[in-house]
Design a protein around this motif. Structure first.
Motif, PDB file in Angstrom:
ATOM      1  N   ALA A   1     145.453 -10.183   5.214  1.00 44.54           N
ATOM      2  CA  ALA A   1     145.491  -8.843   5.799  1.00 44.54           C
ATOM      3  C   ALA A   1     144.108  -8.248   6.064  1.00 44.54           C
ATOM      4  CB  ALA A   1     146.322  -7.919   4.914  1.00 44.54           C
ATOM      5  N   PRO A   2     143.161  -8.284   5.105  1.00 47.18           N
ATOM      6  CA  PRO A   2     141.847  -7.717   5.417  1.00 47.18           C
ATOM      7  C   PRO A   2     141.163  -8.414   6.595  1.00 47.18           C
ATOM      8  CG  PRO A   2     142.096  -8.023   3.050  1.00 47.18           C
ATOM      9  CD  PRO A   2     143.239  -8.738   3.695  1.00 47.18           C
ATOM     10  N   ARG A   3     141.311  -9.734   6.682  1.00 48.11           N
ATOM     11  CA  ARG A   3     140.699 -10.476   7.785  1.00 48.11           C
ATOM     12  C   ARG A   3     141.377 -10.148   9.107  1.00 48.11           C
ATOM     13  NH1 ARG A   3     140.881 -13.713   3.309  1.00 48.11           N
ATOM     14  NH2 ARG A   3     138.910 -14.684   2.645  1.00 48.11           N
ATOM     15  N   ILE A   4     142.687 -10.008   9.076  1.00 49.75           N
ATOM     16  CA  ILE A   4     143.420  -9.654  10.297  1.00 49.75           C
ATOM     17  C   ILE A   4     142.965  -8.286  10.792  1.00 49.75           C
ATOM     18  CG2 ILE A   4     145.698  -9.110  11.236  1.00 49.75           C
ATOM     19  CD1 ILE A   4     145.321 -12.055  10.796  1.00 49.75           C
ATOM     20  N   ALA A   5     142.837  -7.323   9.872  1.00 45.98           N
ATOM     21  CA  ALA A   5     142.390  -5.985  10.257  1.00 45.98           C
ATOM     22  C   ALA A   5     140.986  -6.024  10.852  1.00 45.98           C
ATOM     23  CB  ALA A   5     142.425  -5.059   9.043  1.00 45.98           C
ATOM     24  N   ALA A   6     140.092  -6.803  10.235  1.00 50.08           N
ATOM     25  CA  ALA A   6     138.725  -6.903  10.754  1.00 50.08           C
ATOM     26  C   ALA A   6     138.710  -7.578  12.124  1.00 50.08           C
ATOM     27  CB  ALA A   6     137.852  -7.670   9.763  1.00 50.08           C
ATOM     28  N   LEU A   7     139.520  -8.623  12.280  1.00 50.79           N
ATOM     29  CA  LEU A   7     139.545  -9.363  13.541  1.00 50.79           C
ATOM     30  C   LEU A   7     140.089  -8.521  14.688  1.00 50.79           C
ATOM     31  CD1 LEU A   7     139.166 -12.142  14.949  1.00 50.79           C
ATOM     32  CD2 LEU A   7     141.547 -12.647  14.327  1.00 50.79           C
ATOM     33  N   LEU A   8     141.105  -7.693  14.396  1.00 51.47           N
ATOM     34  CA  LEU A   8     141.760  -6.924  15.455  1.00 51.47           C
ATOM     35  C   LEU A   8     141.151  -5.540  15.648  1.00 51.47           C
ATOM     36  CD1 LEU A   8     145.509  -7.853  14.820  1.00 51.47           C
ATOM     37  CD2 LEU A   8     143.907  -8.847  16.455  1.00 51.47           C
ATOM     38  N   GLY A   9     140.201  -5.181  14.813  1.00 51.90           N
ATOM     39  CA  GLY A   9     139.517  -3.916  15.025  1.00 51.90           C
ATOM     40  C   GLY A   9     140.072  -2.734  14.259  1.00 51.90           C
ATOM     41  N   GLY A  10     140.749  -2.978  13.146  1.00 51.76           N
ATOM     42  CA  GLY A  10     141.212  -1.858  12.329  1.00 51.76           C
ATOM     43  C   GLY A  10     142.548  -2.123  11.676  1.00 51.76           C
ATOM     44  N   SER A  11     142.860  -1.284  10.679  1.00 49.89           N
ATOM     45  CA  SER A  11     144.095  -1.471   9.914  1.00 49.89           C
ATOM     46  C   SER A  11     145.337  -1.171  10.730  1.00 49.89           C
ATOM     47  CB  SER A  11     144.058  -0.571   8.666  1.00 49.89           C
ATOM     48  OG  SER A  11     143.038  -0.981   7.782  1.00 49.89           O
ATOM     49  N   VAL A  12     145.255  -0.224  11.657  1.00 50.39           N
ATOM     50  CA  VAL A  12     146.430   0.107  12.470  1.00 50.39           C
ATOM     51  C   VAL A  12     146.837  -1.087  13.331  1.00 50.39           C
ATOM     52  CG1 VAL A  12     147.272   1.550  14.359  1.00 50.39           C
ATOM     53  CG2 VAL A  12     145.994   2.585  12.475  1.00 50.39           C
ATOM     54  N   ARG A  13     145.884  -1.700  13.999  1.00 48.84           N
ATOM     55  CA  ARG A  13     146.198  -2.865  14.824  1.00 48.84           C
ATOM     56  C   ARG A  13     146.653  -4.038  13.961  1.00 48.84           C
ATOM     57  NH1 ARG A  13     141.365  -3.002  19.424  1.00 48.84           N
ATOM     58  NH2 ARG A  13     141.952  -1.004  20.441  1.00 48.84           N
ATOM     59  N   GLY A  14     146.043  -4.201  12.792  1.00 47.51           N
ATOM     60  CA  GLY A  14     146.483  -5.264  11.895  1.00 47.51           C
ATOM     61  C   GLY A  14     147.910  -5.046  11.432  1.00 47.51           C
TER      62      GLY A  14
ATOM     63  N   ALA B   1     152.583  -4.368   5.028  1.00 47.33           N
ATOM     64  CA  ALA B   1     152.718  -3.538   3.832  1.00 47.33           C
ATOM     65  C   ALA B   1     151.366  -3.199   3.231  1.00 47.33           C
ATOM     66  CB  ALA B   1     153.597  -4.248   2.809  1.00 47.33           C
ATOM     67  N   LEU B   2     150.468  -4.176   3.162  1.00 47.50           N
ATOM     68  CA  LEU B   2     149.167  -3.919   2.564  1.00 47.50           C
ATOM     69  C   LEU B   2     148.363  -2.913   3.392  1.00 47.50           C
ATOM     70  CD1 LEU B   2     146.848  -6.369   0.808  1.00 47.50           C
ATOM     71  CD2 LEU B   2     145.880  -4.869   2.541  1.00 47.50           C
ATOM     72  N   LEU B   3     148.337  -3.100   4.706  1.00 48.24           N
ATOM     73  CA  LEU B   3     147.547  -2.204   5.548  1.00 48.24           C
ATOM     74  C   LEU B   3     148.193  -0.828   5.643  1.00 48.24           C
ATOM     75  CD1 LEU B   3     146.556  -4.756   8.323  1.00 48.24           C
ATOM     76  CD2 LEU B   3     145.193  -3.967   6.378  1.00 48.24           C
ATOM     77  N   ARG B   4     149.514  -0.769   5.626  1.00 51.13           N
ATOM     78  CA  ARG B   4     150.212   0.519   5.604  1.00 51.13           C
ATOM     79  C   ARG B   4     149.946   1.243   4.277  1.00 51.13           C
ATOM     80  NH1 ARG B   4     155.466   0.720   4.357  1.00 51.13           N
ATOM     81  NH2 ARG B   4     155.684  -1.484   4.941  1.00 51.13           N
ATOM     82  N   THR B   5     149.857   0.481   3.200  1.00 44.84           N
ATOM     83  CA  THR B   5     149.531   1.073   1.902  1.00 44.84           C
ATOM     84  C   THR B   5     148.131   1.677   1.925  1.00 44.84           C
ATOM     85  OG1 THR B   5     150.982  -0.443   0.691  1.00 44.84           O
ATOM     86  CG2 THR B   5     149.176   0.563  -0.546  1.00 44.84           C
ATOM     87  N   GLU B   6     147.191   0.958   2.515  1.00 40.99           N
ATOM     88  CA  GLU B   6     145.833   1.501   2.623  1.00 40.99           C
ATOM     89  C   GLU B   6     145.842   2.816   3.395  1.00 40.99           C
ATOM     90  OE1 GLU B   6     141.482   0.334   4.516  1.00 40.99           O
ATOM     91  OE2 GLU B   6     143.341  -0.241   5.503  1.00 40.99           O
ATOM     92  N   LEU B   7     146.544   2.852   4.521  1.00 44.96           N
ATOM     93  CA  LEU B   7     146.607   4.067   5.324  1.00 44.96           C
ATOM     94  C   LEU B   7     147.234   5.215   4.541  1.00 44.96           C
ATOM     95  CD1 LEU B   7     147.778   2.506   8.720  1.00 44.96           C
ATOM     96  CD2 LEU B   7     145.470   3.271   8.117  1.00 44.96           C
ATOM     97  N   THR B   8     148.240   4.901   3.716  1.00 44.47           N
ATOM     98  CA  THR B   8     148.880   5.931   2.898  1.00 44.47           C
ATOM     99  C   THR B   8     147.906   6.497   1.874  1.00 44.47           C
ATOM    100  OG1 THR B   8     151.067   4.903   3.156  1.00 44.47           O
ATOM    101  CG2 THR B   8     150.773   6.407   1.298  1.00 44.47           C
TER     102      THR B   8
END
Length: 408
Positions: free
Chosen positions: A268-281, A326-333
């Motif tokens: 998840a962290p790598r996906i978010a970094a690759l796509l440009g943010g947690s929302v896109r991930g 779930a992980l990236l949505r948790t971070e946003l929460t």
């Protein structure tokens, strides 16, 4: 990571032998269902109050009580020989589940914020913790299914092992989990403050501009989980020809799914970094989940080995996508709340997931009986994919300062 592993290892160990243990001790299927309903009712009823308690009394206190309840409940299961005793164990285990929902995660976020400030990156630690949860469930499911065949004591051994893990968790929480300073009052003051904390969390979930988008996604993911957990065992039993072999096949397929969950949490962290943010991930995780459910539906008519292999692959893909989201949505929460309501909001998310699961339990079985299993999976895939729309033009997410409430 250790707390996450020890919290989820006992449920993993119990997943395969639980029903068989109760029937071996003389319970009917109806009584087994009633005992499981007691567990669900207790965990749902206590979810929000215990989250509020963790925000008021502190994370370590609630986690230690959870570990003690879990050890007591699993120990009782080792010796239980009647419905009343299994129901009592279900009460203890349900309370332990509710108490453990949120405090460890809230402890991590609070501790990281205390060390590095409110702008600290939450993803690496959340990723490690979520991965360890999946490892515990994957390994526990396999061990719980194999140990009764090779260790004297049979089906009573996995709950005994789970009780030992719970005692170790209690020791870790009490002696190796230093909590940041947390304001506390008397017991009466703490208990009186819980309802207000819960009410504040519910208001925030309903009116905060970001949270009111994220909570419906948890509901839909609850539907998706039930779609596979309810219908896949029946599908595998049909493929293998017997209920017993279907249960064994499901244990391995579920373990593959948990392995996918660990992979998704790690990625998840790598996906978010690759796509440009947690929302896109998070959107990417939704797409992977929906495609995997669609693949499960599209291959529902396959038989034999091909059906088993496609089910395993679809499970792995679905749980990988679920964990990424779930992980990236948790971070946003967590970025939208302060320490004062952090555990409560985690409980609200868990309640949203359970609400979706409850709706699915009522509706998907009837849909599968009327139109076939594939129809239920297609519906779940469509709902998951549609949930990506909730991320469109999502308001900017920024860390909430300790003294402020997120703006609506």
């Amino acid at each position: 990571m250790l707390v996450s592993l020890l919290t989820w290892l006992p449920p993993g160990l119990m997943m395969a032998p639980m029903v068989l243990l109760m029937t071996e001790r003389g319970l009917t299927i109806a009584e087994v269902g009633a005992a499981m309903a007691v567990y669900s009712a207790v965990s749902i009823a206590l979810e929000l109050p215990t989250g509020g308690l963790a925000d008021i009394a502190g994370r370590r206190v609630v986690l230690s009580v959870s570990a003690a309840f879990m050890a007591a409940g699993l120990s009782l299961m080792v010796v239980a020989d009647s419905f009343v005793l299994f129901a009592a164990a279900a009460v203890l285990n349900g309370a332990a589940r509710a108490l453990s929902s949120g405090p460890a995660e809230a402890w991590y976020v609070d501790t990281l914020h205390a060390a590095e400030g409110p702008a600290a990156d939450l993803k690496p630690g959340l990723s490690s913790g979520y991965a360890m949860q999946a490892v515990a469930l994957c390994g526990g499911t396999l061990v719980g299914g194999i140990v009764p065949l090779v260790v004297p004591g049979g089906l009573a051994v996995p709950p005994g092992m789970g009780a030992v893990a719970a005692v170790v968790l209690l020791v870790v929480v009490l002696f190796a989990l230093p909590e940041p300073p947390h304001p506390r009052g008397t017991l009466g003051e703490v208990l009186r403050a819980v309802p207000a904390t819960v009410a504040a969390g519910l208001r925030m979930a309903a009116f905060d501009a970001v949270l009111r988008r994220l909570m419906p996604i948890a509901v839909i993911f609850g539907v998706a989980l039930v779609a596979v957990e309810l219908l896949t065992p029946v599908r595998l039993a049909a493929l293998t020809g017997e209920a017993e072999t279907g249960a064994t096949a499901y244990a391995f397929v579920a373990a593959i799914g948990f392995a996918g969950s660990a992979l998704g949490s790690a990625l998840a962290p790598r996906i978010a970094a690759l796509l440009g943010g947690s929302v896109r991930g998070a959107v990417a995780g939704i797409v992977v989940t929906a495609l995997s459910l669609a693949a499960l539906a599209a291959t529902a008519r396959l038989g034999g080995a091909a059906g088993l292999v496609t089910a395993g692959l679809a499970y792995a893909g679905m749980f990988t996508g679920l964990s990424i989201n779930a992980l990236l949505r948790t971070e946003l929460t967590h970025l939208r709340v302060t320490s004062a309501e952090r555990a409560t909001m985690t409980s609200v998310t868990a309640m949203s997931l359970q609400a979706g699961a409850g709706l699915a339990n009522l509706g998907l079985a009837s849909l599968a009986l009327a139109l076939g299993t594939a129809a239920a999976w297609w519906l779940a895939a469509a709902l998951v994919l549609a949930s990506a729309l909730l991320f469109v033009r999502l308001p900017a997410v920024r860390p909430a300062a300790p003294e402020e409430q997120p703006a609506a």
